[in-house]
Design a protein around this motif. Structure first.
Motif, PDB file in Angstrom:
ATOM      1  N   MET A   6       6.318   2.108  -0.280  1.00  0.00           N
ATOM      2  CA  MET A   6       6.061   0.484   0.696  1.00  0.00           C
ATOM      3  C   MET A   6       4.261   0.901   0.289  1.00  0.00           C
ATOM      4  SD  MET A   6       5.826  -1.196   3.845  1.00  0.00           S
ATOM      5  CE  MET A   6       4.547   0.024   5.249  1.00  0.00           C
ATOM      6  N   PHE A   7       3.915   1.517   0.699  1.00  0.00           N
ATOM      7  CA  PHE A   7       2.309   2.231   0.807  1.00  0.00           C
ATOM      8  C   PHE A   7       1.675   2.097  -1.222  1.00  0.00           C
ATOM      9  CE2 PHE A   7       2.313   3.564   5.180  1.00  0.00           C
ATOM     10  CZ  PHE A   7       1.262   2.483   5.236  1.00  0.00           C
ATOM     11  N   MET A   8       3.293   2.454  -1.684  1.00  0.00           N
ATOM     12  CA  MET A   8       2.110   3.127  -3.328  1.00  0.00           C
ATOM     13  C   MET A   8       2.078   1.574  -3.704  1.00  0.00           C
ATOM     14  SD  MET A   8       4.985   6.565  -4.056  1.00  0.00           S
ATOM     15  CE  MET A   8       4.027   6.298  -5.836  1.00  0.00           C
ATOM     16  N   LEU A   9       3.318   0.984  -3.358  1.00  0.00           N
ATOM     17  CA  LEU A   9       3.320  -0.729  -3.965  1.00  0.00           C
ATOM     18  C   LEU A   9       2.157  -1.395  -3.570  1.00  0.00           C
ATOM     19  CD1 LEU A   9       7.218  -1.432  -3.326  1.00  0.00           C
ATOM     20  CD2 LEU A   9       5.918  -0.940  -5.889  1.00  0.00           C
ATOM     21  N   LEU A  10       1.855  -1.554  -2.643  1.00  0.00           N
ATOM     22  CA  LEU A  10       0.214  -1.838  -2.235  1.00  0.00           C
ATOM     23  C   LEU A  10      -0.806  -0.787  -2.829  1.00  0.00           C
ATOM     24  CD1 LEU A  10       0.715  -2.087   2.085  1.00  0.00           C
ATOM     25  CD2 LEU A  10       1.038  -4.312   0.031  1.00  0.00           C
ATOM     26  N   ALA A  11      -0.816   0.062  -2.897  1.00  0.00           N
ATOM     27  CA  ALA A  11      -2.368   0.991  -4.033  1.00  0.00           C
ATOM     28  C   ALA A  11      -2.052   0.045  -5.524  1.00  0.00           C
ATOM     29  CB  ALA A  11      -1.360   2.161  -3.902  1.00  0.00           C
ATOM     30  N   THR A  12      -1.118   0.390  -5.935  1.00  0.00           N
ATOM     31  CA  THR A  12      -0.630  -1.190  -7.422  1.00  0.00           C
ATOM     32  C   THR A  12      -1.246  -1.716  -7.367  1.00  0.00           C
ATOM     33  OG1 THR A  12       1.328   0.741  -7.284  1.00  0.00           O
ATOM     34  CG2 THR A  12       0.995  -0.978  -8.654  1.00  0.00           C
ATOM     35  N   LEU A  13      -1.191  -2.788  -6.175  1.00  0.00           N
ATOM     36  CA  LEU A  13      -2.315  -4.450  -6.309  1.00  0.00           C
ATOM     37  C   LEU A  13      -3.346  -3.896  -5.743  1.00  0.00           C
ATOM     38  CD1 LEU A  13       0.244  -6.227  -4.076  1.00  0.00           C
ATOM     39  CD2 LEU A  13       0.846  -6.248  -6.224  1.00  0.00           C
ATOM     40  N   THR A  14      -3.980  -2.971  -5.736  1.00  0.00           N
ATOM     41  CA  THR A  14      -5.349  -3.181  -5.085  1.00  0.00           C
ATOM     42  C   THR A  14      -6.444  -3.013  -6.619  1.00  0.00           C
ATOM     43  OG1 THR A  14      -5.060  -1.247  -3.989  1.00  0.00           O
ATOM     44  CG2 THR A  14      -7.132  -1.079  -4.391  1.00  0.00           C
ATOM     45  N   PRO A  15      -5.643  -2.324  -8.017  1.00  0.00           N
ATOM     46  CA  PRO A  15      -6.823  -2.648  -8.626  1.00  0.00           C
ATOM     47  C   PRO A  15      -7.159  -4.111  -8.783  1.00  0.00           C
ATOM     48  CG  PRO A  15      -5.589  -1.175  -9.426  1.00  0.00           C
ATOM     49  CD  PRO A  15      -5.491  -1.717  -8.335  1.00  0.00           C
ATOM     50  N   PHE A  16      -5.932  -5.251  -8.628  1.00  0.00           N
ATOM     51  CA  PHE A  16      -6.323  -6.619  -8.566  1.00  0.00           C
ATOM     52  C   PHE A  16      -7.576  -6.749  -7.148  1.00  0.00           C
ATOM     53  CE2 PHE A  16      -2.362  -5.662 -10.921  1.00  0.00           C
ATOM     54  CZ  PHE A  16      -2.401  -5.952 -12.099  1.00  0.00           C
ATOM     55  N   LEU A  17      -7.153  -6.391  -6.530  1.00  0.00           N
ATOM     56  CA  LEU A  17      -7.962  -6.405  -5.538  1.00  0.00           C
ATOM     57  C   LEU A  17      -9.854  -6.292  -5.449  1.00  0.00           C
ATOM     58  CD1 LEU A  17      -6.368  -4.809  -1.953  1.00  0.00           C
ATOM     59  CD2 LEU A  17      -6.934  -7.282  -3.035  1.00  0.00           C
ATOM     60  N   PHE A  18      -9.724  -5.481  -6.167  1.00  0.00           N
ATOM     61  CA  PHE A  18     -11.193  -5.126  -6.968  1.00  0.00           C
ATOM     62  C   PHE A  18     -11.453  -5.610  -7.864  1.00  0.00           C
ATOM     63  CE2 PHE A  18     -10.245  -0.053  -5.140  1.00  0.00           C
ATOM     64  CZ  PHE A  18     -10.731  -0.616  -4.295  1.00  0.00           C
ATOM     65  N   ILE A  19     -11.062  -6.706  -8.332  1.00  0.00           N
ATOM     66  CA  ILE A  19     -11.195  -7.332  -9.388  1.00  0.00           C
ATOM     67  C   ILE A  19     -11.889  -8.570  -8.827  1.00  0.00           C
ATOM     68  CG2 ILE A  19     -10.709  -8.727 -11.094  1.00  0.00           C
ATOM     69  CD1 ILE A  19      -9.216  -6.754 -12.452  1.00  0.00           C
ATOM     70  N   ILE A  65      -6.175   6.820  -0.643  1.00  0.00           N
ATOM     71  CA  ILE A  65      -7.155   6.767   0.497  1.00  0.00           C
ATOM     72  C   ILE A  65      -7.699   5.735  -0.146  1.00  0.00           C
ATOM     73  CG2 ILE A  65      -8.919   7.984   0.524  1.00  0.00           C
ATOM     74  CD1 ILE A  65      -7.040  10.725   1.185  1.00  0.00           C
ATOM     75  N   VAL A  66      -7.845   5.781  -1.626  1.00  0.00           N
ATOM     76  CA  VAL A  66      -9.124   4.192  -1.707  1.00  0.00           C
ATOM     77  C   VAL A  66      -8.645   3.216  -2.165  1.00  0.00           C
ATOM     78  CG1 VAL A  66      -9.093   3.525  -4.279  1.00  0.00           C
ATOM     79  CG2 VAL A  66     -10.040   5.864  -4.053  1.00  0.00           C
ATOM     80  N   ALA A  67      -6.895   2.842  -1.618  1.00  0.00           N
ATOM     81  CA  ALA A  67      -6.855   1.604  -1.822  1.00  0.00           C
ATOM     82  C   ALA A  67      -6.208   1.276  -0.150  1.00  0.00           C
ATOM     83  CB  ALA A  67      -4.717   2.339  -2.245  1.00  0.00           C
ATOM     84  N   GLU A  68      -6.165   2.779   0.339  1.00  0.00           N
ATOM     85  CA  GLU A  68      -6.891   1.774   1.832  1.00  0.00           C
ATOM     86  C   GLU A  68      -8.115   1.455   1.942  1.00  0.00           C
ATOM     87  OE1 GLU A  68      -7.004   3.862   6.634  1.00  0.00           O
ATOM     88  OE2 GLU A  68      -6.223   5.119   4.759  1.00  0.00           O
ATOM     89  N   VAL A  69      -8.618   2.415   1.339  1.00  0.00           N
ATOM     90  CA  VAL A  69     -10.110   1.315   1.603  1.00  0.00           C
ATOM     91  C   VAL A  69     -10.355   0.328   0.744  1.00  0.00           C
ATOM     92  CG1 VAL A  69     -12.537   1.626   1.263  1.00  0.00           C
ATOM     93  CG2 VAL A  69     -11.686   3.941   1.656  1.00  0.00           C
ATOM     94  N   ALA A  70      -9.995  -0.097  -0.336  1.00  0.00           N
ATOM     95  CA  ALA A  70     -10.416  -1.502  -0.689  1.00  0.00           C
ATOM     96  C   ALA A  70      -9.000  -2.649  -0.302  1.00  0.00           C
ATOM     97  CB  ALA A  70      -9.225  -1.214  -1.778  1.00  0.00           C
ATOM     98  N   TRP A  71      -7.907  -2.371   0.106  1.00  0.00           N
ATOM     99  CA  TRP A  71      -7.432  -3.135   1.635  1.00  0.00           C
ATOM    100  C   TRP A  71      -8.226  -3.390   2.419  1.00  0.00           C
ATOM    101  CZ3 TRP A  71      -3.763  -5.939   0.522  1.00  0.00           C
ATOM    102  CH2 TRP A  71      -3.283  -6.417  -0.400  1.00  0.00           C
ATOM    103  N   VAL A  72      -9.014  -2.563   2.885  1.00  0.00           N
ATOM    104  CA  VAL A  72     -10.620  -2.828   4.131  1.00  0.00           C
ATOM    105  C   VAL A  72     -11.357  -3.805   3.811  1.00  0.00           C
ATOM    106  CG1 VAL A  72     -11.810  -1.994   6.208  1.00  0.00           C
ATOM    107  CG2 VAL A  72     -10.018  -1.018   5.865  1.00  0.00           C
ATOM    108  N   MET A  73     -12.055  -3.382   3.043  1.00  0.00           N
ATOM    109  CA  MET A  73     -13.204  -4.173   1.973  1.00  0.00           C
ATOM    110  C   MET A  73     -12.154  -5.054   2.171  1.00  0.00           C
ATOM    111  SD  MET A  73     -14.284  -1.287  -0.404  1.00  0.00           S
ATOM    112  CE  MET A  73     -15.169  -2.755  -1.609  1.00  0.00           C
TER     113      MET A  73
END
Length: 90
Positions: A6-19, A65-73
């Motif tokens: 589940m965390f890996m799937l959320l991390a996979t969405l992270t580049p879209f959050l950064f964009i 870790i980067v994904a967690e930071v991105a979701w908080v941002m």
């Protein structure tokens, strides 16, 4: 293993959050880390696990870790936008 997936799937969405946040460099960095994360995952699932502190091991945990930071941002950004819209309506 389900929680990790589940965390890996959320991390996979992270580049879209950064964009969406306008941080394209971070999106590129996270995309590179995602490749290492998925390679490590498949190595652990179907082969012998890589050694601790190996390159793929580091990419796996750095990506999470980067994904967690991105979701908080992202959450902070959404709350700020909601407060701005609310203050503008009043």
């Amino acid at each position: 293993m389900g929680v990790t997936l589940m965390f890996m799937l959320l991390a996979t969405l992270t580049p879209f959050l950064f964009i969406r946040l306008g941080k394209r460099l971070y999106a590129i960095i996270q995309s590179v880390l995602l490749v290492g994360m998925w390679l490590y995952f498949f190595a652990v699932m179907f082969q012998t696990p890589p050694a601790p502190f190996s390159f793929s091991w580091t990419m796996f945990y750095a990506s999470l870790i980067v994904a967690e930071v991105a979701w908080v941002m992202f959450i902070i950004s959404e709350v700020k936008q909601a407060q701005y819209k609310r203050s503008r309506l009043q």
